[in-house]
Design an enzyme around this catalytic site. Structure first.
Site, mmCIF file in Angstrom:
data_model
loop_
_atom_site.group_PDB
_atom_site.id
_atom_site.type_symbol
_atom_site.label_atom_id
_atom_site.label_comp_id
_atom_site.label_asym_id
_atom_site.label_seq_id
_atom_site.Cartn_x
_atom_site.Cartn_y
_atom_site.Cartn_z
ATOM 1 N N LYS A 143 0.841 -1.161 -0.153
ATOM 2 C CA LYS A 143 -0.154 -0.014 -0.094
ATOM 3 C C LYS A 143 1.091 1.239 0.065
ATOM 4 C CE LYS A 143 -3.773 2.298 2.491
ATOM 5 N NZ LYS A 143 -4.662 2.391 3.558
ATOM 6 N N LYS A 197 -1.919 -1.591 -3.982
ATOM 7 C CA LYS A 197 -3.043 -0.379 -3.788
ATOM 8 C C LYS A 197 -2.251 0.953 -3.935
ATOM 9 C CE LYS A 197 -6.056 1.727 -0.576
ATOM 10 N NZ LYS A 197 -6.489 1.620 0.609
HETATM 11 C C1 PBG Z 1 -7.371 3.437 5.111
HETATM 12 C C2 PBG Z 1 -7.709 3.111 3.941
HETATM 13 C C3 PBG Z 1 -7.664 3.977 2.725
HETATM 14 C C4 PBG Z 1 -8.027 3.532 1.670
HETATM 15 C C5 PBG Z 1 -8.484 2.114 1.979
HETATM 16 N N1 PBG Z 1 -8.307 2.006 3.490
HETATM 17 C C6 PBG Z 1 -7.104 5.531 2.813
HETATM 18 C C7 PBG Z 1 -5.605 5.931 3.282
HETATM 19 O O1 PBG Z 1 -4.979 5.004 3.579
HETATM 20 O O2 PBG Z 1 -5.613 7.091 3.598
HETATM 21 C C8 PBG Z 1 -8.130 4.090 0.301
HETATM 22 C C9 PBG Z 1 -9.167 3.732 -0.640
HETATM 23 C C10 PBG Z 1 -9.437 4.458 -1.707
HETATM 24 O O3 PBG Z 1 -9.132 5.427 -1.926
HETATM 25 O O4 PBG Z 1 -10.247 4.038 -2.567
HETATM 26 N N2 PBG Z 1 -6.752 2.539 6.169
#
Ligand code: PBG
Length: 338
Positions: free
Chosen positions: A205, A262
């Protein structure tokens, strides 16, 4: 015009395989299937009509009853799984995200209701503290350094994971990027008797600018015009592919059942590399900003919505994703059902 007057002396003419719709169908290497799709959905604490999310056209925050209805429609279209995210009112947020473990946390009620109504639909539940913290970070923040504290955060995430599967989640998906959380969560689930509930690790991520609309959706932003939260002390540096592979390797060793990359569209190289490195299923999350970008350009008339959407998802599949979390899930499922 007569071809023979101008013929090149070549044997290989790859265009032969592209000259008609039928031959293009025969030679198509990658196809998007409804079984590839996971629909992310937002649930709100308050009742009332579904609230449209401005920066994500076509997406809503649902009350629990409407969420159940939406899940029913998705299941009827053949979508195998949903990923659920709560929007928590500001009054329930504090600096340690206590509400995550509160019995009244709407996410627990939502999971229970969806599982009861649609037992076959796979429920993936995100595990992180950002919906519940007033600062919007995914864990506890050290006041002196501003850095998210690893081990104490993991302890809470373990409890949250157990509570989520108790409510009926089939798979927990830790999105927090703490070290060692997969192993700790696996142990916590096993010790509570949940040996058959899975872990989808957000292994790679990245600290991406593309999460902006999601943070609007779950309200993890201090104010609408606040600068983007800096999560670089836990999320990956977009410059680093080897480090992403290290995270994937560790998550696999710690017991993850599936791995995720992601965002998706900008990280196709990471998806492809991870596909090579592991024999576990690899998921990709086409995030809110990727969705918003396509919609915004289409609204301006600068890109065609349908063809851009389809190409973006096909590319993610071609790169090696086994399944894709995408806000386009319902649209695609509808088209595939036609
Ligand atoms: C937070 C989380 C995020 C997303 C999924 N879980 C945002 C972040 O890390 O700030 C993003 C998903 C998206 O942008 O569609 N744990």
């Amino acid at each position: 015009m007569n071809n023979s007057d101008h013929s090149l002396n070549i044997v290989r003419r790859p265009r032969r395989n592209r000259l008609s719709p039928s031959i293009r169908a025969l030679t198509q290497e990658t196809r998007l299937l409804v079984s590839d799709l996971v629909a992310p959905l937002f649930v709100k604490e308050t009742g009332g009509e579904p609230e449209p999310i401005t920066s994500m056209p076509g997406q809503f925050r649902y009350n629990v009853a409407d969420l159940v209805k939406e899940c029913g429609e998705l299941e009827a279209l053949g979508i195998p799984a949903v990923a659920l995210f709560p929007q928590i009112s500001d009054k329930h947020k504090d600096d340690v995200g206590s509400y995550a473990l509160a019995e009244q946390n709407v996410l627990f009620a939502a999971i229970k209701a969806v599982k009861e109504a649609h037992p076959e639909l796979v429920i993936i539940s995100d595990v992180a503290l950002d919906p519940y913290t007033d600062h919007g970070h995914d864990g506890l923040v050290d006041e002196k350094t501003g850095i998210v504290v690893n081990d104490a955060t993991v302890e809470i995430l373990c409890k949250l994971s157990v509570a989520l599967v108790e409510s009926g989640a089939d798979i927990v998906a830790p999105s927090d990027m703490m070290d060692g959380r997969i192993g700790a969560i696996r142990t916590a689930l096993d010790e509570s008797g949940y040996i058959n509930r899975g872990i989808l690790a957000y292994s790679a991520k990245f600290a991406s600018a593309y999460y902006g609309p999601f943070r609007d959706a779950v309200g993890s932003k201090k104010s609408p015009d606040a600068p983007p939260l800096d999560k670089r002390n836990y999320q990956l540096n977009p410059a680093n592919a080897r480090e992403a592979m290290l995270e994937a390797q560790l998550d696999e060793e710690e017991g993850a059942d599936m791995l995720m990359v992601k965002p998706a569209g900008l990280y196709l190289d990471i998806i492809a590399q991870m596909r090579q490195q592991t024999n576990l299923p690899v998921a990709a999350y086409q995030v809110s900003g990727e969705y918003a970008q396509i919609h915004a350009a289409a609204e301006k008339g600068w890109l065609n919505l349908e063809s851009t959407r389809d190409e973006s998802l096909l590319a993610i599949k071609r790169a090696g994703a086994d399944f894709i979390l995408t806000y386009f899930a319902k649209d695609i499922a509808r088209i595939l059902a036609e």
